[in-house]
Scaffold this motif. Structure first.
Motif, PDB file in Angstrom:
ATOM      1  N   ARG A  36       3.906  15.644   1.623  1.00 45.83           N
ATOM      2  CA  ARG A  36       3.079  16.769   2.054  1.00 45.83           C
ATOM      3  C   ARG A  36       3.433  17.951   1.177  1.00 45.83           C
ATOM      4  NH1 ARG A  36       1.040  18.451   7.010  1.00 45.83           N
ATOM      5  NH2 ARG A  36       0.518  16.269   7.306  1.00 45.83           N
ATOM      6  N   TRP A  37       2.468  18.442   0.434  1.00 47.91           N
ATOM      7  CA  TRP A  37       2.663  19.652  -0.375  1.00 47.91           C
ATOM      8  C   TRP A  37       1.672  20.681   0.122  1.00 47.91           C
ATOM      9  CZ3 TRP A  37       5.613  22.622  -3.027  1.00 47.91           C
ATOM     10  CH2 TRP A  37       5.104  23.581  -3.914  1.00 47.91           C
ATOM     11  N   ARG A  38       2.198  21.759   0.692  1.00 49.88           N
ATOM     12  CA  ARG A  38       1.358  22.760   1.354  1.00 49.88           C
ATOM     13  C   ARG A  38       0.503  22.067   2.409  1.00 49.88           C
ATOM     14  NH1 ARG A  38       0.201  25.790  -4.390  1.00 49.88           N
ATOM     15  NH2 ARG A  38       2.253  26.761  -4.546  1.00 49.88           N
ATOM     16  N   ARG A  39      -0.819  22.193   2.333  1.00 46.01           N
ATOM     17  CA  ARG A  39      -1.630  21.612   3.410  1.00 46.01           C
ATOM     18  C   ARG A  39      -2.160  20.218   3.064  1.00 46.01           C
ATOM     19  NH1 ARG A  39      -6.331  25.143   5.113  1.00 46.01           N
ATOM     20  NH2 ARG A  39      -6.696  25.128   2.885  1.00 46.01           N
ATOM     21  N   THR A  40      -1.753  19.693   1.916  1.00 46.79           N
ATOM     22  CA  THR A  40      -2.341  18.431   1.447  1.00 46.79           C
ATOM     23  C   THR A  40      -1.347  17.281   1.548  1.00 46.79           C
ATOM     24  OG1 THR A  40      -3.702  19.687  -0.108  1.00 46.79           O
ATOM     25  CG2 THR A  40      -3.490  17.323  -0.511  1.00 46.79           C
ATOM     26  N   THR A  41      -1.821  16.159   2.063  1.00 43.29           N
ATOM     27  CA  THR A  41      -1.004  14.942   2.118  1.00 43.29           C
ATOM     28  C   THR A  41      -1.351  14.080   0.912  1.00 43.29           C
ATOM     29  OG1 THR A  41      -0.969  15.011   4.522  1.00 43.29           O
ATOM     30  CG2 THR A  41      -0.455  12.895   3.492  1.00 43.29           C
ATOM     31  N   PHE A  42      -0.330  13.653   0.182  1.00 48.98           N
ATOM     32  CA  PHE A  42      -0.500  12.772  -0.978  1.00 48.98           C
ATOM     33  C   PHE A  42       0.076  11.409  -0.605  1.00 48.98           C
ATOM     34  CE2 PHE A  42      -1.576  15.846  -4.372  1.00 48.98           C
ATOM     35  CZ  PHE A  42      -1.313  17.033  -3.706  1.00 48.98           C
ATOM     36  N   ILE A  43      -0.753  10.382  -0.693  1.00 47.88           N
ATOM     37  CA  ILE A  43      -0.286   9.036  -0.366  1.00 47.88           C
ATOM     38  C   ILE A  43      -0.423   8.150  -1.598  1.00 47.88           C
ATOM     39  CG2 ILE A  43      -0.828   6.934   0.958  1.00 47.88           C
ATOM     40  CD1 ILE A  43      -1.655   8.793   3.284  1.00 47.88           C
ATOM     41  N   THR A  44       0.656   7.451  -1.949  1.00 49.54           N
ATOM     42  CA  THR A  44       0.584   6.396  -2.951  1.00 49.54           C
ATOM     43  C   THR A  44       0.564   5.091  -2.159  1.00 49.54           C
ATOM     44  OG1 THR A  44       1.900   7.796  -4.415  1.00 49.54           O
ATOM     45  CG2 THR A  44       1.623   5.486  -5.068  1.00 49.54           C
ATOM     46  N   GLY A  45      -0.486   4.307  -2.343  1.00 46.24           N
ATOM     47  CA  GLY A  45      -0.847   3.280  -1.364  1.00 46.24           C
ATOM     48  C   GLY A  45      -0.334   1.876  -1.616  1.00 46.24           C
ATOM     49  N   GLY A  46       0.897   1.733  -2.154  1.00 45.34           N
ATOM     50  CA  GLY A  46       1.448   0.392  -2.347  1.00 45.34           C
ATOM     51  C   GLY A  46       0.575  -0.418  -3.305  1.00 45.34           C
ATOM     52  N   ALA A  47       0.493  -1.725  -3.054  1.00 43.35           N
ATOM     53  CA  ALA A  47      -0.337  -2.588  -3.905  1.00 43.35           C
ATOM     54  C   ALA A  47      -0.630  -3.888  -3.180  1.00 43.35           C
ATOM     55  CB  ALA A  47       0.364  -2.895  -5.227  1.00 43.35           C
ATOM     56  N   VAL A  48      -1.876  -4.318  -3.279  1.00 38.52           N
ATOM     57  CA  VAL A  48      -2.213  -5.638  -2.735  1.00 38.52           C
ATOM     58  C   VAL A  48      -1.402  -6.717  -3.463  1.00 38.52           C
ATOM     59  CG1 VAL A  48      -4.096  -7.332  -2.490  1.00 38.52           C
ATOM     60  CG2 VAL A  48      -4.525  -4.907  -1.995  1.00 38.52           C
ATOM     61  N   SER A  49      -1.080  -6.460  -4.741  1.00 35.89           N
ATOM     62  CA  SER A  49      -0.331  -7.442  -5.528  1.00 35.89           C
ATOM     63  C   SER A  49       1.178  -7.265  -5.424  1.00 35.89           C
ATOM     64  CB  SER A  49      -0.733  -7.338  -7.003  1.00 35.89           C
ATOM     65  OG  SER A  49      -0.365  -6.070  -7.520  1.00 35.89           O
ATOM     66  N   GLY A  50       1.644  -6.292  -4.619  1.00 32.62           N
ATOM     67  CA  GLY A  50       3.092  -6.034  -4.570  1.00 32.62           C
ATOM     68  C   GLY A  50       3.598  -5.719  -5.972  1.00 32.62           C
ATOM     69  N   ALA A  51       4.673  -6.366  -6.367  1.00 36.09           N
ATOM     70  CA  ALA A  51       5.208  -6.174  -7.717  1.00 36.09           C
ATOM     71  C   ALA A  51       4.493  -7.141  -8.665  1.00 36.09           C
ATOM     72  CB  ALA A  51       6.714  -6.401  -7.743  1.00 36.09           C
ATOM     73  N   TRP A  52       3.195  -6.944  -8.859  1.00 35.62           N
ATOM     74  CA  TRP A  52       2.393  -7.776  -9.774  1.00 35.62           C
ATOM     75  C   TRP A  52       2.568  -9.264  -9.443  1.00 35.62           C
ATOM     76  CZ3 TRP A  52       5.149  -3.443 -10.848  1.00 35.62           C
ATOM     77  CH2 TRP A  52       4.422  -2.335 -11.279  1.00 35.62           C
ATOM     78  N   TRP A  53       2.508  -9.541  -8.137  1.00 36.59           N
ATOM     79  CA  TRP A  53       2.569 -10.896  -7.573  1.00 36.59           C
ATOM     80  C   TRP A  53       3.961 -11.508  -7.605  1.00 36.59           C
ATOM     81  CZ3 TRP A  53      -1.272 -11.148  -4.551  1.00 36.59           C
ATOM     82  CH2 TRP A  53      -2.497 -10.584  -4.916  1.00 36.59           C
ATOM     83  N   ARG A  54       4.976 -10.687  -7.815  1.00 35.14           N
ATOM     84  CA  ARG A  54       6.353 -11.206  -7.808  1.00 35.14           C
ATOM     85  C   ARG A  54       7.034 -11.018  -6.455  1.00 35.14           C
ATOM     86  NH1 ARG A  54       6.247  -8.613 -12.930  1.00 35.14           N
ATOM     87  NH2 ARG A  54       6.546 -10.059 -14.649  1.00 35.14           N
TER      88      ARG A  54
END
Ligand code: FE2
Length: 315
Positions: free
Chosen positions: A260-278
């Protein structure tokens, strides 16, 4: 601009109408959805970094992920890019089966769907096999998504969604960097002129505008490489200074992160592939997110869909 006037009962009909508007060549409507009353919630899936390929039984993982997304009965599905793997440095025919496999998943998902472009989704920008570079590496993405442009906006659930294209192809070993071109900044400026300052805005970008990933894993003074983040992030965020930028959805780093920076939420959303399928990447398993917006608040749940990785360690 497309308007998704979404309610749980009515969104399918709206989706059909708006989908047709895109396929006819672009945004024409300026219809504003009413803000979501504070008691109602708007719930959508955000998934990113699928890195679709055919090896290691990964199409079965896509089936499982899609089933888990359908089970959420979302009002909307938003993707953060890198839908396929290694498009940027491959020839078009080489990655065509990956697009086919991804589109099978995409078309099995419910409701309106929108996606930002990732660096892997450009095709033949800098082919490493020596074949000719494409004069328009974004053309296949636009065609698959049925959109006239890789940056655009739409309305859903009382929010104004803005999808950015932050991929700048470079003549370097890294092939690209995160950068929003001046022309796109001008488009954002013009787009926001039609948005009421109180309307919640959801911004979607493949490379992050703000992340603590490098400081978390490498130390407090670690810089982020220019092919991992949007380098002119402050210039981009300043454009939203007089608006209600509620949420920024990001991909590319394959970790689950919320800032959360000021009024904005920043989300980094993981990955369907995880660690490039590892398997898991820095503690984030293969998965996707569910966002609930209610009364100006952001809730985020990261869902593991149960894939057991089959990529051999040496592959
Ligand atoms: Fe990426």
């Amino acid at each position: 601009m497309t308007a998704w006037n979404i309610s749980r009962r009515g969104f399918l009909g709206t989706m059909a109408a708006a989908g047709a508007a895109w396929s006819l060549g672009g945004p024409r409507r300026r219809a504003w959805a009413a803000p979501v009353p504070s008691r109602e919630s708007f719930r959508f899936v955000f998934f990113t970094d699928v890195h679709t390929r055919l090896e290691w039984e990964t199409p079965r993982a896509l089936d499982m992920a899609a089933a888990a997304m359908r089970a959420q009965a979302p009002d909307l599905v938003v993707a953060g890019g890198d839908l396929i793997t290694d498009g940027l440095d491959s020839a078009a025919e080489q990655v065509a089966p990956r697009w086919d496999a991804f589109m099978e998943m995409w078309n099995s998902l419910p409701g309106p769907r929108e996606s930002a472009i990732g660096n892997h989704d450009l095709v033949a920008a800098r082919p490493k096999d020596g074949s000719p570079a494409s004069s328009d590496p974004r053309a296949i993405f636009r065609g698959k998504m049925g959109v006239p442009r890789t940056y655009r906006s739409f309305e859903a659930g009382g929010c104004h969604f803005v999808l950015l294209d932050g991929i700048q192809v470079t003549d370097t070993e890294r092939n690209c960097r995160g950068f929003i071109e001046p022309e796109q900044l001008d488009w954002v400026r013009a787009d926001l002129e039609g948005v009421d300052p109180s309307t919640p805005i959801v911004l979607v970008t493949h490379m992050p505008l703000l992340t603590a990933f490098y400081q978390a894993v490498e130390g407090a003074t670690a810089p982020a490489p220019d092919n991992r983040v949007i380098v002119n992030n402050r210039e981009v965020l300043e454009l939203f200074g007089k608006h209600n930028l509620l949420l920024v959805l990001q991909g590319h780093l394959h970790v689950d992160e919320m800032i959360r920076w000021r009024r904005t939420t920043f989300i980094t959303g993981g990955a369907v592939s995880g660690a490039w399928w590892r398997g898991p990447r820095r503690g984030t398993d293969a998965g996707f997110g569910v966002v609930t917006l209610k009364g100006g608040r952001v809730e985020w749940e990261y869902v593991h869909y149960g894939w057991t990785p089959r990529r051999p360690p040496d592959a």
